[in-house]
Design a protein around this motif. Structure first.
Motif, PDB file in Angstrom:
ATOM      1  N   TRP A   1      -0.036  11.557  -3.026  1.00  0.00           N
ATOM      2  CA  TRP A   1      -0.467  11.617  -4.430  1.00  0.00           C
ATOM      3  C   TRP A   1       0.693  11.298  -5.357  1.00  0.00           C
ATOM      4  CZ3 TRP A   1      -5.076  11.143  -6.336  1.00  0.00           C
ATOM      5  CH2 TRP A   1      -6.192  11.527  -5.576  1.00  0.00           C
ATOM      6  N   LYS A   2       1.900  11.771  -4.978  1.00  0.00           N
ATOM      7  CA  LYS A   2       3.084  11.513  -5.806  1.00  0.00           C
ATOM      8  C   LYS A   2       3.369  10.006  -5.849  1.00  0.00           C
ATOM      9  CE  LYS A   2       7.842  12.998  -6.495  1.00  0.00           C
ATOM     10  NZ  LYS A   2       8.847  12.048  -6.110  1.00  0.00           N
ATOM     11  N   THR A   3       3.290   9.349  -4.714  1.00  0.00           N
ATOM     12  CA  THR A   3       3.496   7.898  -4.639  1.00  0.00           C
ATOM     13  C   THR A   3       2.442   7.182  -5.478  1.00  0.00           C
ATOM     14  OG1 THR A   3       4.349   8.168  -2.397  1.00  0.00           O
ATOM     15  CG2 THR A   3       3.739   5.946  -3.042  1.00  0.00           C
ATOM     16  N   ALA A   4       1.195   7.627  -5.361  1.00  0.00           N
ATOM     17  CA  ALA A   4       0.108   7.013  -6.128  1.00  0.00           C
ATOM     18  C   ALA A   4       0.326   7.214  -7.626  1.00  0.00           C
ATOM     19  CB  ALA A   4      -1.243   7.597  -5.708  1.00  0.00           C
ATOM     20  N   ALA A   5       0.746   8.413  -8.015  1.00  0.00           N
ATOM     21  CA  ALA A   5       0.988   8.696  -9.434  1.00  0.00           C
ATOM     22  C   ALA A   5       2.151   7.853  -9.949  1.00  0.00           C
ATOM     23  CB  ALA A   5       1.268  10.182  -9.640  1.00  0.00           C
ATOM     24  N   THR A   6       3.196   7.696  -9.139  1.00  0.00           N
ATOM     25  CA  THR A   6       4.345   6.872  -9.521  1.00  0.00           C
ATOM     26  C   THR A   6       3.930   5.408  -9.681  1.00  0.00           C
ATOM     27  OG1 THR A   6       5.819   8.370  -8.347  1.00  0.00           O
ATOM     28  CG2 THR A   6       6.704   6.207  -8.862  1.00  0.00           C
ATOM     29  N   ALA A   7       3.150   4.923  -8.724  1.00  0.00           N
ATOM     30  CA  ALA A   7       2.659   3.534  -8.797  1.00  0.00           C
ATOM     31  C   ALA A   7       1.790   3.344 -10.037  1.00  0.00           C
ATOM     32  CB  ALA A   7       1.862   3.191  -7.533  1.00  0.00           C
ATOM     33  N   THR A   8       0.952   4.335 -10.327  1.00  0.00           N
ATOM     34  CA  THR A   8       0.061   4.241 -11.482  1.00  0.00           C
ATOM     35  C   THR A   8       0.860   4.288 -12.777  1.00  0.00           C
ATOM     36  OG1 THR A   8      -1.661   5.339 -10.191  1.00  0.00           O
ATOM     37  CG2 THR A   8      -2.022   5.194 -12.563  1.00  0.00           C
ATOM     38  N   LEU A   9       1.869   5.131 -12.806  1.00  0.00           N
ATOM     39  CA  LEU A   9       2.724   5.235 -13.996  1.00  0.00           C
ATOM     40  C   LEU A   9       3.446   3.911 -14.236  1.00  0.00           C
ATOM     41  CD1 LEU A   9       3.450   7.300 -16.129  1.00  0.00           C
ATOM     42  CD2 LEU A   9       5.415   7.958 -14.753  1.00  0.00           C
ATOM     43  N   HIS A  10       3.893   3.295 -13.152  1.00  0.00           N
ATOM     44  CA  HIS A  10       4.557   1.994 -13.205  1.00  0.00           C
ATOM     45  C   HIS A  10       3.598   0.958 -13.779  1.00  0.00           C
ATOM     46  CE1 HIS A  10       6.099  -1.778 -11.456  1.00  0.00           C
ATOM     47  NE2 HIS A  10       7.263  -1.208 -11.654  1.00  0.00           N
ATOM     48  N   CYS A  11       2.383   0.956 -13.262  1.00  0.00           N
ATOM     49  CA  CYS A  11       1.340   0.034 -13.735  1.00  0.00           C
ATOM     50  C   CYS A  11       1.018   0.321 -15.203  1.00  0.00           C
ATOM     51  CB  CYS A  11       0.094   0.227 -12.867  1.00  0.00           C
ATOM     52  SG  CYS A  11      -1.337  -0.688 -13.422  1.00  0.00           S
ATOM     53  N   LEU A  12       0.926   1.619 -15.532  1.00  0.00           N
ATOM     54  CA  LEU A  12       0.605   2.025 -16.900  1.00  0.00           C
ATOM     55  C   LEU A  12       1.647   1.502 -17.888  1.00  0.00           C
ATOM     56  CD1 LEU A  12      -1.242   3.849 -18.714  1.00  0.00           C
ATOM     57  CD2 LEU A  12       0.465   5.628 -18.376  1.00  0.00           C
ATOM     58  N   THR A  13       2.908   1.493 -17.479  1.00  0.00           N
ATOM     59  CA  THR A  13       3.978   1.018 -18.359  1.00  0.00           C
ATOM     60  C   THR A  13       3.738  -0.444 -18.741  1.00  0.00           C
ATOM     61  OG1 THR A  13       5.511   2.546 -17.298  1.00  0.00           O
ATOM     62  CG2 THR A  13       6.481   0.781 -18.599  1.00  0.00           C
ATOM     63  N   GLY A  14       3.526  -1.284 -17.734  1.00  0.00           N
ATOM     64  CA  GLY A  14       3.257  -2.701 -18.000  1.00  0.00           C
ATOM     65  C   GLY A  14       1.975  -2.897 -18.787  1.00  0.00           C
ATOM     66  N   CYS A  15       0.934  -2.138 -18.402  1.00  0.00           N
ATOM     67  CA  CYS A  15      -0.347  -2.238 -19.103  1.00  0.00           C
ATOM     68  C   CYS A  15      -0.207  -1.804 -20.549  1.00  0.00           C
ATOM     69  CB  CYS A  15      -1.408  -1.370 -18.422  1.00  0.00           C
ATOM     70  SG  CYS A  15      -2.009  -2.074 -16.876  1.00  0.00           S
ATOM     71  N   ALA A  16       0.502  -0.699 -20.772  1.00  0.00           N
ATOM     72  CA  ALA A  16       0.658  -0.174 -22.138  1.00  0.00           C
ATOM     73  C   ALA A  16       1.409  -1.168 -23.021  1.00  0.00           C
ATOM     74  CB  ALA A  16       1.372   1.172 -22.109  1.00  0.00           C
ATOM     75  N   ILE A  17       2.471  -1.754 -22.489  1.00  0.00           N
ATOM     76  CA  ILE A  17       3.233  -2.744 -23.268  1.00  0.00           C
ATOM     77  C   ILE A  17       2.313  -3.906 -23.659  1.00  0.00           C
ATOM     78  CG2 ILE A  17       5.101  -4.469 -23.201  1.00  0.00           C
ATOM     79  CD1 ILE A  17       6.578  -2.487 -21.260  1.00  0.00           C
ATOM     80  N   GLY A  18       1.618  -4.472 -22.671  1.00  0.00           N
ATOM     81  CA  GLY A  18       0.720  -5.600 -22.924  1.00  0.00           C
ATOM     82  C   GLY A  18      -0.441  -5.233 -23.827  1.00  0.00           C
TER      83      GLY A  18
END
Length: 144
Positions: free
Chosen positions: A2-19
């Motif tokens: 779950w921690k890995t998934a949350a980290t991956a999602t947070l990473h994705c969220l960063t790029g998504c949020a910027i765009g």
């Protein structure tokens, strides 16, 4: 996991949020129609999402083409789910798309949409990582 998934999602969220934010700001500032603003936001979310993943793995001796392939494999589903959820959320809030950049409604809706997208995308990423897909592909290159 779950921690890995949350980290991956947070990473994705960063790029998504910027765009997403850049697209909404540009679309609103340029007076684009709501549909054009949403399309611009989604396109920029994919661009920034992939770019952040590529930035993280390019230092590991990969070619640009190889890094892009990994980014596409790692992030496409995650970004797509996140964009679907966050844009559906924004479109569901009455007046949010028509609110200007100086409007509190605009910013609260945008932030809330990203939070909801994070919560709903994390289980998708966990499911993919458990099957060696998504960000599991990226982690293979961090260890080499």
């Amino acid at each position: 996991m779950w921690k890995t998934a949350a980290t991956a999602t947070l990473h994705c969220l960063t790029g998504c949020a910027i765009g997403e934010i850049l697209g909404m700001v540009l679309g609103t500032a340029l007076g684009l129609h709501n549909a054009a603003t949403v399309i611009l936001s989604i396109a920029l979310a994919f661009v920034f999402g992939y770019a952040l993943t590529m930035r993280g793995i390019l230092g590991h001796g990969l070619t640009l083409k190889a890094a892009l392939g990994i980014a596409l494999a790692a992030d496409t589903v995650s970004i797509a789910v996140m964009e679907l959820v966050d844009n559906a959320f924004i479109l569901a809030i009455p007046g949010a798309m028509d609110a200007g950049l100086t409007s509190t409604l605009f910013w609260i809706t945008l932030i809330a949409s990203l939070a909801v997208a994070f919560v709903l995308t994390t289980p998708v990423n966990r499911w993919m990582i458990a099957r060696g897909k998504g960000h599991a592909v990226v982690h293979e290159h961090h260890h080499h």
